[in-house]
Design a protein around this motif. Structure first.
Motif, PDB file in Angstrom:
ATOM      1  N   PHE A 101       6.980  25.852   0.676  1.00 50.73           N
ATOM      2  CA  PHE A 101       7.236  25.336   2.022  1.00 50.73           C
ATOM      3  C   PHE A 101       8.702  24.910   2.187  1.00 50.73           C
ATOM      4  CE2 PHE A 101       2.730  24.819   1.221  1.00 50.73           C
ATOM      5  CZ  PHE A 101       2.155  25.296   2.398  1.00 50.73           C
ATOM      6  N   ASP A 102       9.622  25.694   1.598  1.00 51.14           N
ATOM      7  CA  ASP A 102      11.030  25.309   1.600  1.00 51.14           C
ATOM      8  C   ASP A 102      11.791  25.725   2.853  1.00 51.14           C
ATOM      9  OD1 ASP A 102      11.092  28.018   1.153  1.00 51.14           O
ATOM     10  OD2 ASP A 102      12.325  27.933  -0.660  1.00 51.14           O
ATOM     11  N   ASN A 103      11.128  26.466   3.756  1.00 52.22           N
ATOM     12  CA  ASN A 103      11.811  26.925   4.966  1.00 52.22           C
ATOM     13  C   ASN A 103      10.871  26.702   6.150  1.00 52.22           C
ATOM     14  OD1 ASN A 103      12.733  28.648   7.136  1.00 52.22           O
ATOM     15  ND2 ASN A 103      14.064  29.668   5.659  1.00 52.22           N
ATOM     16  N   ALA A 104      11.148  25.658   6.930  1.00 50.59           N
ATOM     17  CA  ALA A 104      10.236  25.275   8.016  1.00 50.59           C
ATOM     18  C   ALA A 104      10.109  26.373   9.071  1.00 50.59           C
ATOM     19  CB  ALA A 104      10.705  23.965   8.649  1.00 50.59           C
ATOM     20  N   LEU A 105      11.222  27.058   9.396  1.00 51.13           N
ATOM     21  CA  LEU A 105      11.163  28.125  10.395  1.00 51.13           C
ATOM     22  C   LEU A 105      10.287  29.270   9.893  1.00 51.13           C
ATOM     23  CD1 LEU A 105      12.013  29.476  13.018  1.00 51.13           C
ATOM     24  CD2 LEU A 105      14.090  30.286  11.844  1.00 51.13           C
ATOM     25  N   GLU A 106      10.455  29.635   8.638  1.00 50.69           N
ATOM     26  CA  GLU A 106       9.625  30.697   8.061  1.00 50.69           C
ATOM     27  C   GLU A 106       8.149  30.325   8.111  1.00 50.69           C
ATOM     28  OE1 GLU A 106       8.738  32.397   3.593  1.00 50.69           O
ATOM     29  OE2 GLU A 106      10.817  31.894   4.114  1.00 50.69           O
ATOM     30  N   ILE A 107       7.831  29.083   7.796  1.00 49.40           N
ATOM     31  CA  ILE A 107       6.433  28.645   7.803  1.00 49.40           C
ATOM     32  C   ILE A 107       5.864  28.674   9.217  1.00 49.40           C
ATOM     33  CG2 ILE A 107       4.855  26.762   7.264  1.00 49.40           C
ATOM     34  CD1 ILE A 107       6.150  28.244   4.861  1.00 49.40           C
ATOM     35  N   SER A 108       6.646  28.246  10.199  1.00 44.16           N
ATOM     36  CA  SER A 108       6.155  28.270  11.578  1.00 44.16           C
ATOM     37  C   SER A 108       5.901  29.703  12.038  1.00 44.16           C
ATOM     38  CB  SER A 108       7.139  27.561  12.512  1.00 44.16           C
ATOM     39  OG  SER A 108       8.366  28.255  12.595  1.00 44.16           O
ATOM     40  N   MET A 109       6.772  30.633  11.642  1.00 45.69           N
ATOM     41  CA  MET A 109       6.564  32.035  12.005  1.00 45.69           C
ATOM     42  C   MET A 109       5.322  32.591  11.298  1.00 45.69           C
ATOM     43  SD  MET A 109       8.820  32.799  14.230  1.00 45.69           S
ATOM     44  CE  MET A 109       8.529  34.571  14.283  1.00 45.69           C
ATOM     45  N   LEU A 110       5.113  32.187  10.058  1.00 44.75           N
ATOM     46  CA  LEU A 110       3.918  32.638   9.347  1.00 44.75           C
ATOM     47  C   LEU A 110       2.648  32.119  10.009  1.00 44.75           C
ATOM     48  CD1 LEU A 110       4.805  32.429   5.543  1.00 44.75           C
ATOM     49  CD2 LEU A 110       3.874  34.408   6.750  1.00 44.75           C
ATOM     50  N   ARG A 111       2.648  30.841  10.369  1.00 42.88           N
ATOM     51  CA  ARG A 111       1.462  30.276  11.018  1.00 42.88           C
ATOM     52  C   ARG A 111       1.136  31.049  12.301  1.00 42.88           C
ATOM     53  NH1 ARG A 111       0.030  25.401   8.695  1.00 42.88           N
ATOM     54  NH2 ARG A 111       1.694  24.230   7.635  1.00 42.88           N
ATOM     55  N   LEU A 112       2.163  31.385  13.072  1.00 37.38           N
ATOM     56  CA  LEU A 112       1.961  32.121  14.316  1.00 37.38           C
ATOM     57  C   LEU A 112       1.473  33.542  14.039  1.00 37.38           C
ATOM     58  CD1 LEU A 112       2.318  32.546  17.402  1.00 37.38           C
ATOM     59  CD2 LEU A 112       4.709  33.133  16.921  1.00 37.38           C
ATOM     60  N   GLY A 189       5.029  21.144   8.935  1.00 35.55           N
ATOM     61  CA  GLY A 189       3.827  21.018   9.760  1.00 35.55           C
ATOM     62  C   GLY A 189       2.539  20.861   8.999  1.00 35.55           C
ATOM     63  N   GLY A 190       2.605  20.706   7.680  1.00 29.89           N
ATOM     64  CA  GLY A 190       1.401  20.551   6.888  1.00 29.89           C
ATOM     65  C   GLY A 190       0.728  19.204   7.111  1.00 29.89           C
ATOM     66  N   VAL A 191      -0.577  19.201   7.020  1.00 32.68           N
ATOM     67  CA  VAL A 191      -1.370  17.978   7.203  1.00 32.68           C
ATOM     68  C   VAL A 191      -2.146  17.715   5.919  1.00 32.68           C
ATOM     69  CG1 VAL A 191      -3.215  16.886   8.514  1.00 32.68           C
ATOM     70  CG2 VAL A 191      -1.565  18.380   9.682  1.00 32.68           C
ATOM     71  N   GLY A 192      -2.204  16.455   5.502  1.00 35.29           N
ATOM     72  CA  GLY A 192      -2.940  16.097   4.301  1.00 35.29           C
ATOM     73  C   GLY A 192      -2.080  16.202   3.061  1.00 35.29           C
ATOM     74  N   LYS A 193      -2.733  16.317   1.906  1.00 39.09           N
ATOM     75  CA  LYS A 193      -2.042  16.327   0.628  1.00 39.09           C
ATOM     76  C   LYS A 193      -1.975  17.745   0.057  1.00 39.09           C
ATOM     77  CE  LYS A 193      -3.404  11.613  -0.629  1.00 39.09           C
ATOM     78  NZ  LYS A 193      -4.111  10.774  -1.643  1.00 39.09           N
ATOM     79  N   LEU A 194      -0.782  18.133  -0.329  1.00 35.67           N
ATOM     80  CA  LEU A 194      -0.588  19.454  -0.919  1.00 35.67           C
ATOM     81  C   LEU A 194      -1.364  19.596  -2.228  1.00 35.67           C
ATOM     82  CD1 LEU A 194       0.937  22.155  -0.746  1.00 35.67           C
ATOM     83  CD2 LEU A 194       2.853  21.052  -1.928  1.00 35.67           C
ATOM     84  N   ILE A 195      -1.465  18.524  -2.980  1.00 31.84           N
ATOM     85  CA  ILE A 195      -2.123  18.596  -4.276  1.00 31.84           C
ATOM     86  C   ILE A 195      -3.609  18.939  -4.155  1.00 31.84           C
ATOM     87  CG2 ILE A 195      -2.780  16.149  -4.404  1.00 31.84           C
ATOM     88  CD1 ILE A 195      -1.412  18.403  -7.238  1.00 31.84           C
ATOM     89  N   ASP A 196      -4.178  18.797  -2.962  1.00 24.82           N
ATOM     90  CA  ASP A 196      -5.586  19.143  -2.765  1.00 24.82           C
ATOM     91  C   ASP A 196      -5.855  20.626  -2.998  1.00 24.82           C
ATOM     92  OD1 ASP A 196      -6.163  16.516  -2.188  1.00 24.82           O
ATOM     93  OD2 ASP A 196      -6.151  16.792  -0.005  1.00 24.82           O
TER      94      ASP A 196
END
Length: 297
Positions: A101-112, A189-196
């Motif tokens: 999750f090192d690139n917020a723009l990339e993650i937002s594009m992936l989610r879309l 934009g992640g919700v909760g704990k990544l370690i889950d």
């Protein structure tokens, strides 16, 4: 009798008139770099000759300095006779490893795009071309899980060498890095704990991706420079590798992606397609001013 060239240890270029002209240091280094890339290709089969020379030179010089070598020629000798040094060179020339999750723009594009491109496919396939390490693949697997797509989506993560393949397959998450990665996750934009999404080792120092997610990632050795299309994909992510490619190699790889992408599939690039590129008519941007495309033809 012709006069022998001076034995100063500096390369001399002899012209037809018999006079000598010394190479500048930059010319010598450029020649050394060409010879290194040729040796890498001839002896090991990895072809970086079509990569951007400025990028390759910077990475090679950084490795040379790190190994305490004075010249690229010394590095060439080392990689031809020492397997660990050869592996280090491959890593240095390859895509820089990603953090989750090192690139917020990339993650937002992936989610879309995951919802746009994958929900309509019965058994969607995603190709991480020249994958930037295990953490890039883990990021995608987690996003697929959040979109309720993980159980029916196959991720193909390809890397250039068998050594990197083995490292990716056996990678684990250092718990000491969890704070940084959790912050990346929240920023994107992640919700909760990544370690889950991980199982922690008994000693508490490392964690591994949960089996139901790890089982959806197929790791394979694959060479973008020489290999042919091996499947049809609903999504191809190649934007991290493309910036290192020279113009001719870039065209070759874009054609490979085009040959491998399903109708209405999504293609992530590092920069917009040139309007004069013959392939551009096959694609429309997913969003304006972004280099993520949906195939339309």
């Amino acid at each position: 009798m012709p006069t022998a060239p001076p034995t100063t240890g500096v390369p001399v270029l002899v012209t037809s008139g018999g006079t000598g002209r010394r190479h500048s240091p930059s010319s010598v280094e450029e020649l050394e770099l060409e010879l290194l890339l040729e040796a890498l290709f001839q002896c090991h089969g990895y072809d970086f000759r079509g990569y951007e020379r400025a990028v390759v030179s910077r990475k090679v010089q950084a490795l040379r300095s790190r190994l305490g070598l004075h010249t690229i020629s010394a590095l060439q000798s080392r990689i031809l006779h020492d397997q660990p040094s050869y592996n280090e060179l491959l890593r240095a020339l390859y895509v820089e490893p990603a953090l989750m999750f090192d690139n917020a723009l990339e993650i937002s594009m992936l989610r879309l795009s995951l919802g746009v491109c994958l929900h309509g496919a019965a058994l969607p396939r995603v190709w991480l071309a020249d994958c930037a390490g295990a953490q890039q693949a883990w990021t995608l697997a987690i996003l697929l899980d959040q979109e309720q797509l993980a159980s029916r989506t196959e991720v193909y993560a390809t890397v250039a060498s068998d050594t990197m393949l083995d490292e990716a397959r056996h990678a684990s998450l250092p718990m000491a890095n969890l704070g940084e990665l959790q912050a990346n996750y929240v920023r994107s934009g992640g919700v909760g704990k990544l370690i889950d999404y991980f199982d922690v080792h008994e000693d508490g120092t490392h964690a591994v991706l949960k089996p139901h997610l790890a089982s959806r990632i197929t790791w394979a050795q694959y060479n973008l420079v020489t290999d042919a299309s091996f499947n049809e994909f609903q999504m191809i992510l190649g934007h991290r590798a493309l910036p290192d490619f020279g113009p001719q190699l870039r065209r070759r790889v874009l054609q490979l992606f085009d040959d491998s992408l399903a109708p209405f599939g999504m293609l992530a690039l590092d920069r917009p397609l040139d309007d004069h590129d013959a392939l551009s008519r096959h694609y429309k941007p997913l969003l304006a001013h972004q280099s993520w495309y949906k195939r339309v033809a």
